[in-house]
Scaffold this active site. Sequence first.
Site, mmCIF file in Angstrom:
data_model
loop_
_atom_site.group_PDB
_atom_site.id
_atom_site.type_symbol
_atom_site.label_atom_id
_atom_site.label_comp_id
_atom_site.label_asym_id
_atom_site.label_seq_id
_atom_site.Cartn_x
_atom_site.Cartn_y
_atom_site.Cartn_z
ATOM 1 N N ARG A 120 59.005 10.204 31.942
ATOM 2 C CA ARG A 120 59.535 9.625 30.708
ATOM 3 C C ARG A 120 61.046 9.523 30.799
ATOM 4 O O ARG A 120 61.735 10.456 31.184
ATOM 5 C CB ARG A 120 59.152 10.494 29.510
ATOM 6 C CG ARG A 120 59.734 10.008 28.164
ATOM 7 C CD ARG A 120 61.059 10.688 27.845
ATOM 8 N NE ARG A 120 61.563 10.335 26.500
ATOM 9 C CZ ARG A 120 62.766 10.652 26.050
ATOM 10 N NH1 ARG A 120 63.614 11.304 26.825
ATOM 11 N NH2 ARG A 120 63.141 10.310 24.840
ATOM 12 N N VAL A 121 61.581 8.365 30.439
ATOM 13 C CA VAL A 121 63.026 8.157 30.412
ATOM 14 C C VAL A 121 63.405 7.715 29.007
ATOM 15 O O VAL A 121 62.740 6.850 28.422
ATOM 16 C CB VAL A 121 63.452 7.098 31.451
ATOM 17 C CG1 VAL A 121 64.946 6.816 31.339
ATOM 18 C CG2 VAL A 121 63.104 7.566 32.853
ATOM 19 N N GLY A 122 64.444 8.313 28.455
ATOM 20 C CA GLY A 122 64.893 7.948 27.114
ATOM 21 C C GLY A 122 66.103 7.029 27.155
ATOM 22 O O GLY A 122 66.289 6.258 28.096
ATOM 23 N N ASP A 123 66.927 7.134 26.142
ATOM 24 C CA ASP A 123 68.075 6.230 26.011
ATOM 25 C C ASP A 123 69.245 6.598 26.913
ATOM 26 O O ASP A 123 70.040 5.734 27.303
ATOM 27 C CB ASP A 123 68.580 6.250 24.561
ATOM 28 C CG ASP A 123 69.147 7.624 24.197
ATOM 29 O OD1 ASP A 123 70.377 7.756 24.052
ATOM 30 O OD2 ASP A 123 68.367 8.592 24.080
ATOM 31 N N THR A 126 71.246 16.084 23.630
ATOM 32 C CA THR A 126 71.909 15.300 24.678
ATOM 33 C C THR A 126 73.328 15.836 24.687
ATOM 34 O O THR A 126 73.737 16.436 23.703
ATOM 35 C CB THR A 126 71.999 13.799 24.277
ATOM 36 O OG1 THR A 126 70.784 13.391 23.683
ATOM 37 C CG2 THR A 126 72.319 12.913 25.443
ATOM 38 N N THR A 165 73.404 10.259 20.672
ATOM 39 C CA THR A 165 72.430 11.333 20.803
ATOM 40 C C THR A 165 71.381 11.125 19.736
ATOM 41 O O THR A 165 71.639 10.464 18.727
ATOM 42 C CB THR A 165 73.076 12.723 20.654
ATOM 43 O OG1 THR A 165 72.041 13.724 20.727
ATOM 44 C CG2 THR A 165 73.813 12.886 19.329
ATOM 45 N N GLY A 166 70.195 11.679 19.951
ATOM 46 C CA GLY A 166 69.149 11.531 18.949
ATOM 47 C C GLY A 166 67.803 11.282 19.577
ATOM 48 O O GLY A 166 67.598 11.549 20.756
ATOM 49 N N HIS A 167 66.891 10.734 18.803
ATOM 50 C CA HIS A 167 65.541 10.455 19.288
ATOM 51 C C HIS A 167 65.602 9.251 20.219
ATOM 52 O O HIS A 167 65.861 8.131 19.805
ATOM 53 C CB HIS A 167 64.613 10.190 18.103
ATOM 54 C CG HIS A 167 63.201 9.952 18.513
ATOM 55 N ND1 HIS A 167 62.550 8.767 18.288
ATOM 56 C CD2 HIS A 167 62.316 10.750 19.183
ATOM 57 C CE1 HIS A 167 61.319 8.839 18.791
ATOM 58 N NE2 HIS A 167 61.150 10.027 19.326
ATOM 59 N N GLY A 168 65.381 9.502 21.517
ATOM 60 C CA GLY A 168 65.626 8.506 22.561
ATOM 61 C C GLY A 168 64.899 7.195 22.367
ATOM 62 O O GLY A 168 65.457 6.117 22.554
#
EC number: 3.4.19.5
Length: 309
Positions: free
Chosen positions: A197-200, A169, A220-223
């Site tokens: 798919r939508v993340g954070d 990110t 940032t990271g695993h959404g």
Amino acid sequence: MNPIVVVVHGGGASSISKDRKERVRQGILRAATVGYNILKQGGSAVDAVEGAVTVLEDDPDFNAGCGSVLNENGEVEMDASIMNGKDLSAGAVSAVRCIANPIKLARLVMDKTPHCFLTDQGAAKFAAASGIPTIPGQQLVTERNRKRLEKEKLEKDAQKADCQNNLGTVGAVAVDCQGNLAYATSTGGIVNKMPGRVGDTPCIGSGGYADNDIGAVSTTGHGESILKVNLARLALFHVEQGKSLEEAANASLGLMKSKVKGVGGIIMVNKAGEWAVKWTSTSMPWAAAKDGKLHSGIDFGDTSIINLS
């Protein structure tokens, strides 16, 4: 006059290859310098974070804009959000295609609509109506990301995807001379994701948050992990409880790791001009500009400081 500060990150990463490391370092320094110069010229925190993130979206070495990773159909779908800590106004877009700078579109959602969040076709219509040029989707696809998708498809399906591989990110936080705070975050998501798919990243409170009275955060990271713990707002909750920025970042990242086994990173700034950079992933490119000095790093224990001319 408030101290002006901008902090940027280029995404949590499992590891960055030697040949990319220098390019990544230069890209992150460039973004921080652009943001800092906007502040130095009297620009707002919102202008600074948008400017810094635009630099990273235009850099193919980062997972945003023209460096975005590909979904399972080999296409780019991007998410972004931005927030003004002065009045909590915010703008976000998700699953957008065929534009170079999703962060600019998120800014327009914030400034020009009564809404906070537009997605997919609605976002595309608004982009067109706002005069944002479309570009061919293939123009955003890099050879590196094509290879990454092939590798990911060979190795495993999305459900078993290794959290550590999917952390890219870009983001920025800033405080301007008026004492206003802002954040901006932008991403191409995770490799081989399902379309839609939508993340954070576009979710206010997960991908970032800004409130003049508390602080500004970009994550940032695993959404999926970040969404589950509302990482950005969680970090600011710890600040409200009296923790320092560093303690707050550590506590919220620690909870995400213990509760949902998620890794990632956080950048934070407050009105007083204090800043913090923390991560639990293997590395996270970052840079912070304050008092004419540019601090930066990629791995744990590797911090350098240079003078800004």
